[in-house]
Write an enzyme that holds these catalytic residues in place. Structure first.
Site, short mmCIF file in Angstrom:
data_model
loop_
_atom_site.label_atom_id
_atom_site.label_comp_id
_atom_site.label_asym_id
_atom_site.label_seq_id
_atom_site.Cartn_x
_atom_site.Cartn_y
_atom_site.Cartn_z
N CYS A 58 0.83 -1.21 0.00
CA CYS A 58 0.00 0.00 0.00
C CYS A 58 0.87 1.26 0.00
O CYS A 58 1.82 1.36 0.77
CB CYS A 58 -0.92 -0.01 1.22
SG CYS A 58 -2.00 1.43 1.30
N CYS A 62 0.74 4.65 6.92
CA CYS A 62 0.17 4.48 8.26
C CYS A 62 1.17 3.73 9.16
O CYS A 62 1.56 2.60 8.84
CB CYS A 62 -1.14 3.71 8.16
SG CYS A 62 -2.24 4.37 6.89
N CYS A 65 0.64 0.06 10.29
CA CYS A 65 0.12 -0.96 9.37
C CYS A 65 1.19 -1.80 8.68
O CYS A 65 2.08 -1.26 8.00
CB CYS A 65 -0.75 -0.29 8.31
SG CYS A 65 -1.56 -1.52 7.25
N CYS A 103 -16.39 -8.92 5.97
CA CYS A 103 -15.69 -7.66 5.75
C CYS A 103 -14.44 -7.92 4.92
O CYS A 103 -13.63 -8.78 5.27
CB CYS A 103 -15.26 -7.04 7.08
SG CYS A 103 -16.60 -6.94 8.27
N CYS A 135 -19.27 -5.72 4.03
CA CYS A 135 -18.54 -4.48 4.32
C CYS A 135 -17.23 -4.53 3.54
O CYS A 135 -16.63 -5.60 3.43
CB CYS A 135 -18.28 -4.38 5.82
SG CYS A 135 -17.39 -2.88 6.29
N CYS A 195 -18.85 2.47 8.76
CA CYS A 195 -18.12 1.75 9.79
C CYS A 195 -16.85 2.55 10.00
O CYS A 195 -15.99 2.60 9.11
CB CYS A 195 -17.80 0.33 9.33
SG CYS A 195 -16.74 -0.56 10.51
N ARG A 267 -17.59 -2.46 17.83
CA ARG A 267 -16.86 -3.71 17.52
C ARG A 267 -15.55 -3.77 18.29
O ARG A 267 -14.69 -2.91 18.13
CB ARG A 267 -16.58 -3.79 16.02
CG ARG A 267 -17.86 -3.80 15.22
CD ARG A 267 -17.66 -3.94 13.72
NE ARG A 267 -18.91 -3.60 13.07
CZ ARG A 267 -19.92 -4.46 12.87
NH1 ARG A 267 -19.79 -5.72 13.22
NH2 ARG A 267 -21.05 -4.06 12.31
#
Ligand code: SAM
Ligand code: DTB
Ligand code: SF4
Length: 332
Positions: A58, A62, A65, A103, A135, A195, A267
């Site tokens: 990616c 972040c 991550c 998801c 999702c 979400c 969640r």
């Protein structure tokens, strides 16, 4: 405020939220449990299943991550977008194991039109045809892409704010808080449930946690779903050395989230594998009403199926009864 404040408020200040968060623990849990019971069946805990449909590489940076291409030391095998048939088969297996929501996460900065997005739309349709909520989390979205996801029957779009506007720049510099809010507004405009939540344990202050909750709780309507993650420190990421949080901080965060957003599905997300069964139950008492179910989250281990069997057995709860998915999704 009365002991059970069942009015939905959109005018929370950071100070209000901090005052709640810092209540004596038993008062906080008691308040949150009362709000929870006023709005939800306390015996129902939704199981959601997660799948990384496109892993790693990616372009965003972040700090938490493992899938960011910026963190070269992470031991992760990149994977291209999965084939819709395989994904739908995995969703069917998750459903048979008790999951009601499926998801799918892709390590993209943003959606690009073309074959890959078309394949994701097929996945959404396939999951919905199984009778499950669907999702996806695909990064930034443009309006016509949100429209196509809504047409495919998508239940919810996951796009986390992660932390406060003030702390955000310490965690991510390749996009802004404003970018995030823009995608959230786009998703909302097409009638897809939001979400949206965050992560604790990244070195933020309690005020940062309250400030993130304020941004969420000032949205009108509130997000339908709010994932609260505890950082899973991954070797090779800049946050690998973060000390683990005290599990009671997670209990406080969940409880505060429940009080400020009474209707949301809260969640209990990443970080569950480090928690005892009893701490998880405390989070459920404090208002969490969903967990990610299955051996892996996106790329890191989740609480094991065996441990979860013990958790659900202790609750005396099997599956949450099938219920209609959101009005928006069924209308789409
Ligand atoms: N690329 C998309 C995006 O960021 O919107 C979707 C995938 S991303 C992995 C989904 C969410 O997982 C992030 O927003 C973050 O809140 C959470 N997450 C990622 N890595 C994590 C970690 N190590 N610990 C806890 N939560 C994490
Ligand atoms: C969310 O807030 N947490 C989930 C889901 N939304 C997509 C993802 C957690 C990922 C944890 C790190 C990993 O397994 O890669
Ligand atoms: Fe990419 Fe999402 Fe990971 Fe950030 S959290 S690096 S956007 S996959």
């Amino acid at each position: 405020m009365s002991a059970v404040d069942s009015t939905i408020r959109y005018d929370w200040t950071v100070e209000d939220i901090l005052d709640l968060h810092n209540l004596p623990l038993l008062d906080l849990i008691g308040r949150a449990n009362a709000v929870h019971r006023a709005h939800h069946d306390p015996n129902r805990v939704q199981k959601a299943s997660l799948l990384s449909i496109k892993t790693g590489g990616c372009p965003e940076n972040c700090a938490y991550c493992p899938q960011s291409a910026h963190h070269r030391e992470v031991d992760l095998t990149r994977d291209r977008l999965m084939d819709p048939k395989t994904v739908i088969g995995m969703a069917a297996r998750a459903r048979d194991a008790g999951a009601e929501r499926f998801c799918m996460g892709a390590a993209w900065r943003q959606v690009k039109d073309g074959r890959e997005f078309d394949a994701v739309l097929d996945m959404v349709r396939g999951v919905r045809d199984l009778g499950m909520e669907a999702c996806v989390t695909l990064g930034m979205l443009k309006p016509h892409q949100a429209e196509r996801l809504a047409e495919a029957g998508l239940t919810a779009y996951n796009h986390n704010l992660d932390t406060s506007p003030e702390f955000y720049g310490q965690i991510i510099t390749t996009r802004t808080y404003e970018d995030r809010l823009e995608t959230l507004a786009t998703v909302r405009a097409y009638g897809i449930d939001l979400c949206c939540g965050g992560i604790i344990g990244m070195g933020e202050t309690v005020r940062d946690r309250a400030a993130m909750l304020q941004v969420l709780a000032r949205m009108e309507p509130h997000p339908e779903s709010v994932p609260i993650n505890a950082l899973v420190p991954v070797a090779g990421t800049p946050l690998a050395g973060q000390p683990p949080i005290d599990p009671l901080e997670l209990v406080r965060m969940v409880a505060t989230t429940r009080i400020v957003m009474p209707m949301a599905t809260v969640r209990l997300s990443a970080g569950r594998s480090g928690l005892t069964r009893e701490t998880q139950i405390l989070c459920l008492v404090a208002g969490a009403n969903s967990v990610f179910y299955g051996d892996t989250l996106l790329t890191t281990p989740n609480a094991g199926i065996g441990e979860d069997a013990a958790l659900f057995a202790a609750l005396g709860q099997c599956e949450r009864a099938a219920e209609p998915v959101s009005a928006q999704a069924s209308a789409a």
